[in-house]
Write an enzyme that holds these catalytic residues in place. Structure first.
Site, PDB file in Angstrom:
ATOM      1  CG  HIS A   1      -1.977  -2.038   6.209  1.00  0.00           C
ATOM      2  ND1 HIS A   1      -2.585  -2.317   7.412  1.00  0.00           N
ATOM      3  CD2 HIS A   1      -0.666  -2.351   6.375  1.00  0.00           C
ATOM      4  CE1 HIS A   1      -1.680  -2.787   8.257  1.00  0.00           C
ATOM      5  NE2 HIS A   1      -0.509  -2.827   7.652  1.00  0.00           N
TER       6      HIS A   1
ATOM      7  CG  ASP B   1      -3.521   4.110   5.474  1.00  0.00           C
ATOM      8  OD1 ASP B   1      -2.663   4.700   6.159  1.00  0.00           O
ATOM      9  OD2 ASP B   1      -3.598   2.870   5.403  1.00  0.00           O
TER      10      ASP B   1
ATOM     11  CD  GLN C   1       4.236   2.424   4.597  1.00  0.00           C
ATOM     12  OE1 GLN C   1       5.325   2.983   4.481  1.00  0.00           O
ATOM     13  NE2 GLN C   1       4.047   1.432   5.443  1.00  0.00           N
TER      14      GLN C   1
ATOM     15  CE  LYS D   1       3.304   1.957   9.436  1.00  0.00           C
ATOM     16  NZ  LYS D   1       3.883   0.624   9.306  1.00  0.00           N
TER      17      LYS D   1
ATOM     18  CB  CYS E   1      -0.900  -5.990   7.073  1.00  0.00           C
ATOM     19  SG  CYS E   1      -0.221  -6.618   8.595  1.00  0.00           S
TER      20      CYS E   1
HETATM   21  N1  PLP Z   1      -1.713   1.624   6.554  1.00  0.00           N
HETATM   22  C1  PLP Z   1      -0.605   1.322   5.879  1.00  0.00           C
HETATM   23  C2  PLP Z   1      -0.524   1.621   4.407  1.00  0.00           C
HETATM   24  C3  PLP Z   1       0.465   0.711   6.540  1.00  0.00           C
HETATM   25  O1  PLP Z   1       1.579   0.402   5.855  1.00  0.00           O
HETATM   26  C4  PLP Z   1       0.339   0.432   7.922  1.00  0.00           C
HETATM   27  C5  PLP Z   1       1.430  -0.258   8.641  1.00  0.00           C
HETATM   28  O2  PLP Z   1       2.254  -0.927   8.075  1.00  0.00           O
HETATM   29  C6  PLP Z   1      -0.835   0.798   8.586  1.00  0.00           C
HETATM   30  C7  PLP Z   1      -1.847   1.395   7.863  1.00  0.00           C
HETATM   31  C8  PLP Z   1      -1.039   0.530  10.022  1.00  0.00           C
HETATM   32  O3  PLP Z   1      -0.147   1.242  10.825  1.00  0.00           O
HETATM   33  P1  PLP Z   1      -0.063   0.931  12.389  1.00  0.00           P
HETATM   34  O4  PLP Z   1       0.122  -0.543  12.521  1.00  0.00           O
HETATM   35  O5  PLP Z   1       1.104   1.725  12.847  1.00  0.00           O
HETATM   36  O6  PLP Z   1      -1.349   1.406  12.988  1.00  0.00           O
END
Ligand code: PLP
Length: 407
Positions: free
Chosen positions: A124, A201, A204, A227, A365
């Site tokens: 992401h 990370d 998910q 999430k 993203c």
């Molecule tokens: N990493 C992953 C794999 C994600 O799917 C997301 C959000 O969709 C993020 C990071 C970023 O999360 P946030 O926008 O809540 O900081």
């Protein structure tokens, strides 16, 4: 999960009874954000109504109550992740801020010109751009691990990127586009054999599976509260004490200090060193409620339910003429991405919306990933504990109808 249990769970989420264009809402955008159970929203209201006061600063009773609630929330987050120490839990705005904190602060302490950071092709933007920024700032190199056609990491290629200049491996536990569950435990072991720390990370993974940061031996693990059925604006950075201790503060301000003079400032101990300013103490309390909520249901049962939904959705989607699944890894989380013929994902998403089905379309993203696949994006359905088989069936019927109109 029995039908009765599922219906009882669904009644915890008032929004699921909403209509969209007069149709029952079928909410399949859970990878973007999950809906909130009543107990989480009520916890926020309760905190505001009964003990709202700025934390850590007050001698007065309300401030003490709010401070205790915030620190108990930290304990809950530590338990949720099986962290060794409560001070290894830093509250942030979310996964994005947590990764930025590490990229900046770890980068300041440990990275120099010529060093390298390894990410993967499926990251992401949140786990890519902060590392790119670090590389630009320090004159470092970003190395990108590839994947195979199914969307599984090419592990030998990833390991071949590790060398004496590698300062960090940053990898998603679960891809938000492909659903791939990456073997982070093995990746961490390989990186550690070369003395390289790993940031996982967990945006998910935290909502969908039991995570034990100590068993994984992760150096850093991040997730977003919103999430995991919690509120927006709060998230967690877990970091091993030995790294966090050696890292400089990310932001300056109130509460992150020891003593302050115009000549010199000393910094507070962990975790407060990394929590400058008034933190989202209402958010932390509500996040803790959300974590208790998922733990009451049991993450293993949530995972089994979502896996059944994913398998059913995958099987049924294959009935659709011209379907192309994007991401067919053996180990997958609760995400199914697809395209139908030459239909643009946005058009399909629009027609699904008109039928009450909320999905996400586009590059999610993860633009470099989508570009590398040579596609304009995908339609993504992502599942949560409250979704039903019937919703999956209605979603697939809606895809068929939309595709027939557009083809
Ligand atoms: N990493 C992953 C794999 C994600 O799917 C997301 C959000 O969709 C993020 C990071 C970023 O999360 P946030 O926008 O809540 O900081």
């Amino acid at each position: 999960m029995t039908q009765d249990e599922l219906q009882a769970l669904r009644s915890d989420f008032p929004i699921l009874a909403e209509k969209v264009y007069g149709k029952d809402l079928i909410y399949l955008d859970n990878a973007a954000t999950t809906q909130k159970p009543r107990c989480v929203v009520e916890k926020m209201a309760d905190a505001y109504y009964r003990y709202n006061a700025n934390i850590h600063r007050g001698v007065h009773r309300l401030s003490q109550v709010a401070t205790e609630a915030n620190e108990q929330a930290r304990d809950e987050a530590a338990r949720f992740l099986h962290a060794g120490h409560r001070h290894e839990i830093i509250f942030t705005r979310g996964a994005t801020e947590a990764i930025n904190l590490v990229a900046f602060s770890y980068g300041e302490a440990f990275c120099h010109e010529g060093d390298e950071v390894v990410v993967t092709v499926m990251e992401h933007h949140s786990n890519l751009v902060p590392w790119q920024m670090l590389c630009e700032r320090k004159g470092m190199k970003l190395r990108v691990a590839p994947m195979n056609e199914a969307g599984e990491l090419d592990l030998p290629a990833l390991y071949a990127l590790l060398n004496e200049r590698t300062r960090m491996v940053a990898v998603a536990h679960v891809s938000n586009v492909l659903g791939t569950v990456n073997p982070v435990r093995e990746i961490i072991a390989k990186a550690h054999a070369r003395g390289i720390p790993v940031l996982v990370d967990g945006a998910q993974s935290a909502p969908h599976m039991e995570v034990d940061v100590e068993a994984l031996d992760a150096d850093f693990y991040v997730f977003s509260g919103h999430k995991v059925y919690g509120p927006t604006g709060i998230g967690v950075l877990y970091g091993k004490e030995r790294w966090l201790d050696a890292m400089p503060p990310y932001q300056g301000g109130g509460e992150m200090v020891g003593t302050v003079t115009f000549e010199r400032t000393t910094y507070n101990e962990l975790p407060f060193k990394f929590e400058a300013g008034t933190p989202d103490y209402i958010g932390s309390v509500a996040l803790a409620e959300a974590l208790r909520y998922v733990q009451r249901i049991w993450l293993t049962r949530i995972a089994a339910h979502e896996d059944a939904l994913l398998r059913h959705a995958t099987r049924r989607l294959l009935e659709v003429d011209g379907i192309r699944l994007i991401g067919t890894a053996r180990e997958k989380g609760a995400v199914v991405s697809f395209l139908v013929g030459s239909i643009h994902p946005y058009d399909l998403g629009m027609l699904l919306d008109k039928q009450g089905v909320a999905v996400r379309t586009g590059h999610h993203c993860a633009q470099p990933l989508v570009d590398s696949l040579g596609i304009p994006g995908t339609v993504r359905a992502s599942f949560a504990l409250y979704n039903t088989m019937d919703e999956v069936d209605r979603f697939v019927e809606a895809v068929k109808r939309a595709a027939a109109m557009l083809q």
